[in-house]
Design an enzyme around this catalytic site. Structure first.
Site, PDB file in Angstrom:
ATOM      1  N   ASP A   1       9.348   2.626  -0.036  1.00  0.00           N
ATOM      2  CA  ASP A   1       8.316   3.324   0.716  1.00  0.00           C
ATOM      3  C   ASP A   1       8.482   2.939   2.180  1.00  0.00           C
ATOM      4  O   ASP A   1       8.043   1.891   2.627  1.00  0.00           O
ATOM      5  CB  ASP A   1       6.928   2.935   0.189  1.00  0.00           C
ATOM      6  CG  ASP A   1       5.806   3.589   0.987  1.00  0.00           C
ATOM      7  OD1 ASP A   1       6.114   4.306   1.967  1.00  0.00           O
ATOM      8  OD2 ASP A   1       4.630   3.384   0.630  1.00  0.00           O
TER       9      ASP A   1
ATOM     10  N   TYR B   1       0.844  -1.187   0.000  1.00  0.00           N
ATOM     11  CA  TYR B   1       0.000   0.000   0.000  1.00  0.00           C
ATOM     12  C   TYR B   1       0.885   1.244   0.000  1.00  0.00           C
ATOM     13  O   TYR B   1       1.841   1.335   0.779  1.00  0.00           O
ATOM     14  CB  TYR B   1      -0.895   0.015   1.244  1.00  0.00           C
ATOM     15  CG  TYR B   1      -1.794   1.229   1.361  1.00  0.00           C
ATOM     16  CD1 TYR B   1      -2.832   1.429   0.449  1.00  0.00           C
ATOM     17  CD2 TYR B   1      -1.611   2.166   2.366  1.00  0.00           C
ATOM     18  CE1 TYR B   1      -3.660   2.542   0.555  1.00  0.00           C
ATOM     19  CE2 TYR B   1      -2.440   3.278   2.479  1.00  0.00           C
ATOM     20  CZ  TYR B   1      -3.460   3.459   1.568  1.00  0.00           C
ATOM     21  OH  TYR B   1      -4.282   4.562   1.680  1.00  0.00           O
TER      22      TYR B   1
ATOM     23  N   LYS C   1       4.278   8.679   9.035  1.00  0.00           N
ATOM     24  CA  LYS C   1       4.020   8.066  10.339  1.00  0.00           C
ATOM     25  C   LYS C   1       4.998   8.498  11.430  1.00  0.00           C
ATOM     26  O   LYS C   1       4.821   9.576  11.993  1.00  0.00           O
ATOM     27  CB  LYS C   1       3.912   6.545  10.176  1.00  0.00           C
ATOM     28  CG  LYS C   1       2.743   6.209   9.233  1.00  0.00           C
ATOM     29  CD  LYS C   1       2.332   4.772   9.159  1.00  0.00           C
ATOM     30  CE  LYS C   1       1.007   4.672   8.398  1.00  0.00           C
ATOM     31  NZ  LYS C   1       1.024   3.913   7.180  1.00  0.00           N
TER      32      LYS C   1
END
Ligand SMILES: *Cc1c(COP(=O)(O)O)cnc(C)c1O
Length: 433
Positions: free
Chosen positions: A245, A150, A273
């Site tokens: 990522d 994702y 995050k």
């Protein structure tokens, strides 16, 4: 739906019922709605350290950590104190502020591939921008992504997970035009041969490959030995870029991210995050020659009203300062290993097929014998059993991600006692499912 009898959640239910009339599905991000595990989501009142309190007054040990950022524990006093100080000076300048330099320096020092960085407001934004940058730099349009990874909700990255080696990506969501994903090629994770075949079929048109260096978005799936190294070689061979990522893995797998842990240096990296310490922050960075294409240094346009705002920078800076202290990653690894090994042992003793593992403060377990090397393997996990496990753990005061396709997260605030309580709960629950 599983019974919720032993947990009093009437206030949660009331608030969520009202929310469903106000917001699609009652939430502002889909997985929060507990759709995949059944039952009703818990509405939080406050968080502190390793714990959550819901609006009915129940306390839980938290293994979601607001999906990763809370690696030092929720509402860490040093982060909160710094934020209060920053708050008094205003929330956003829309102009340069010195704190941007501080966090940029910290990220550049920490993450091996990053020589220059651009801050944005979310992981989605970072991934969207990095794809544009890959294409701008290479003057090529095609990208490779991996099934089950994702990278946020941008059109070209919303390609049907599990579609295997597709020459034409199929959009995952209505509203994504076929044209937006036509240049997105997908391969199974941990499958170098598939990637090789894609490059051989498109030798001059692939801008690069983007992947989670350790997958967390189809459950916890580590890279097989040689996979990341092989991707580095293949991308180089075809003049394409490698993008890791690290929105989830950055400052979680190691201070320098998965790229430090595995010794594989990408051309570009996305972050999010943890670097926001619980405030909205994302970033992309990498080689100076590539980053110099970003406006206003170069022609690739990307901007943001609130990007680099002093509050977000402060939360990130204080979080990284805490993580940089000696022994933090050893502590995270030790506590998470105890949890992960305990869960697998209990599953075995209570007669459940299972597999899983952890690296540093990231862990996962599937209800299947495994091994799980990619999304197809992960889908063999017993979803109905996971739902019963999830509900049972919730009733025992343990908050796990409400989907088997999500990794679990620990923090510096989790104690040995928390882990022991969690394992005792897991034993009780697994004995009854
Ligand atoms: C969470 C996540 C994103 C998206 O980040 P948001 O801040 O939710 O937009 C992108 N990539 C990975 C690997 C993620 O885990």
């Amino acid at each position: 739906m599983v019974s919720t009898t032993s947990l009093k959640t009437s206030k949660s239910e009331e608030i969520f019922a009202a929310a469903q009339k106000l917001m699609p599905g009652g939430v502002n991000s889909p997985v929060r709605a507990f759709k995949s595990v059944g039952g009703e989501p818990i509405v939080f009142d406050r968080v502190k350290g390793a714990y959550i309190w819901d609006v009915d007054g129940n306390q839980y040990i938290d293994y979601v950590g607001t999906w990763g950022p809370a690696i030092c524990g929720h509402a860490h006093p040093e982060v909160i104190a710094a934020l209060q100080e920053a708050l008094a000076k205003g929330t956003s300048f829309g102009a340069p502020c010195a704190l941007e330099n501080v966090l940029a320096e910290m990220v550049i020092d920490a993450v091996p591939s990053v020589e220059m960085v651009r801050f944005v407001n979310s992981g989605t934004e970072a991934c969207m921008a990095v794809i544009r940058l890959m294409r701008a730099f290479t003057k090529r349009d095609k990208i490779i992504k991996f099934a089950g990874c994702y990278h946020g909700h941008a059109d070209m990255l919303l390609v049907q997970a599990g579609s295997g080696v597709a020459t034409l990506g199929l959009p995952d969501s209505p509203g994504v035009p076929q044209s937006a994903t036509a240049n997105t090629l997908t391969a199974p994770y941990n499958d170098l041969e598939a990637v090789k075949a894609i490059f051989e079929a498109n030798p001059d048109s692939i801008a690069g490959a983007i992947l989670e260096p350790v997958v967390g978005n189809s459950g916890f799936i580590p890279p097989q030995p040689g996979f990341l190294e092989g991707l580095r070689e293949l991308t180089q061979k075809y003049g394409a870029l490698l993008v890791l990522d690290e929105v989830m893995t950055g400052f979680r797998i190691a201070y320098g991210g998965a790229q430090e842990k595995f010794g594989v240096t990408p051309d570009l990296t996305t972050l999010g995050k943890v670097i926001g310490g619980g405030l909205p922050v994302g970033a992309y960075g990498g080689r100076q020659d590539i980053m110099s294409m970003v406006a206003p240094a170069g022609p690739m346009y990307q901007a943001g009203t609130l990007s680099g705002n002093p509050l977000a920078m402060t939360a990130g800076i204080e979080t990284l300062k805490l993580l940089k202290k000696a022994g933090t990653y050893e502590q995270l690894d030790r506590i998470t290993k105890k949890l992960s090994a305990g869960l697998l042992q209990i599953a075995k003793e209570t007669g459940h097929e299972s597999c899983g593992g952890q690296i540093s403060a990231m862990f996962g377990m599937f209800f299947t014998a495994g091994p799980v090397h990619n999304y197809e393997d992960a889908k063999k996990s017993d979803a109905a059993k996971f739902s019963r496990f999830h509900r049972g753990m919730l009733e025992h005061g343990i908050y796990l991600a409400p989907s088997q396709f999500e990794a679990g997260f620990t923090s510096l605030a989790h104690t040995d006692e928390d882990i022991e309580k969690t394992l005792a709960a897991a034993r009780a629950v697994m004995s009854g499912i």
